[in-house]
Design a protein around this motif. Structure first.
Motif, PDB file in Angstrom:
ATOM      1  N   ALA A  21       4.760  -1.172  11.373  1.00 45.69           N
ATOM      2  CA  ALA A  21       3.590  -1.046  10.902  1.00 45.69           C
ATOM      3  C   ALA A  21       3.280  -1.842   9.569  1.00 45.69           C
ATOM      4  N   GLY A  53      -2.757   3.132   4.927  1.00 43.02           N
ATOM      5  CA  GLY A  53      -3.639   2.964   6.325  1.00 43.02           C
ATOM      6  C   GLY A  53      -2.545   2.560   7.534  1.00 43.02           C
ATOM      7  N   ALA A  54      -1.846   1.537   7.374  1.00 44.49           N
ATOM      8  CA  ALA A  54      -1.094   1.076   8.383  1.00 44.49           C
ATOM      9  C   ALA A  54       0.056   2.276   8.862  1.00 44.49           C
ATOM     10  N   GLU A  56      -0.353   5.203   8.535  1.00 44.74           N
ATOM     11  CA  GLU A  56      -1.176   6.601   9.132  1.00 44.74           C
ATOM     12  C   GLU A  56      -1.505   6.041  10.491  1.00 44.74           C
ATOM     13  N   GLU A  57      -1.999   4.945  10.684  1.00 43.54           N
ATOM     14  CA  GLU A  57      -2.334   4.352  12.201  1.00 43.54           C
ATOM     15  C   GLU A  57      -1.564   4.407  13.126  1.00 43.54           C
TER      16      GLU A  57
END
Length: 66
Positions: A21, A53-54, A56-57
């Protein structure tokens, strides 16, 4: 360098997913995952918010970051 607390990592697959990620944002990023401590250290020029964010995504909530 950023240090993120990622509590839900539990195995090698998790390490690979988190690393992938981050490297999707910056292929040159240095990613050091300490599974026992549940921390991810990332050396990158990408903003912390985007790194967080990456991760968590990818399905791994970040409990804290600095």
């Amino acid at each position: 360098m950023y240090e993120l607390q990622v509590e839900e990592m539990s195995c090698g697959h998790c390490v690979g997913a988190v690393t992938a990620a981050v490297r999707a944002l910056d292929p040159q990023a240095q990613v050091d995952v300490d599974l026992a401590a549940k921390t991810v250290k990332v050396a990158t020029a990408v903003e912390l918010a985007r790194v967080r964010g990456a991760i968590e995504e990818a399905g791994f909530p970040v409990a804290g970051a600095r």
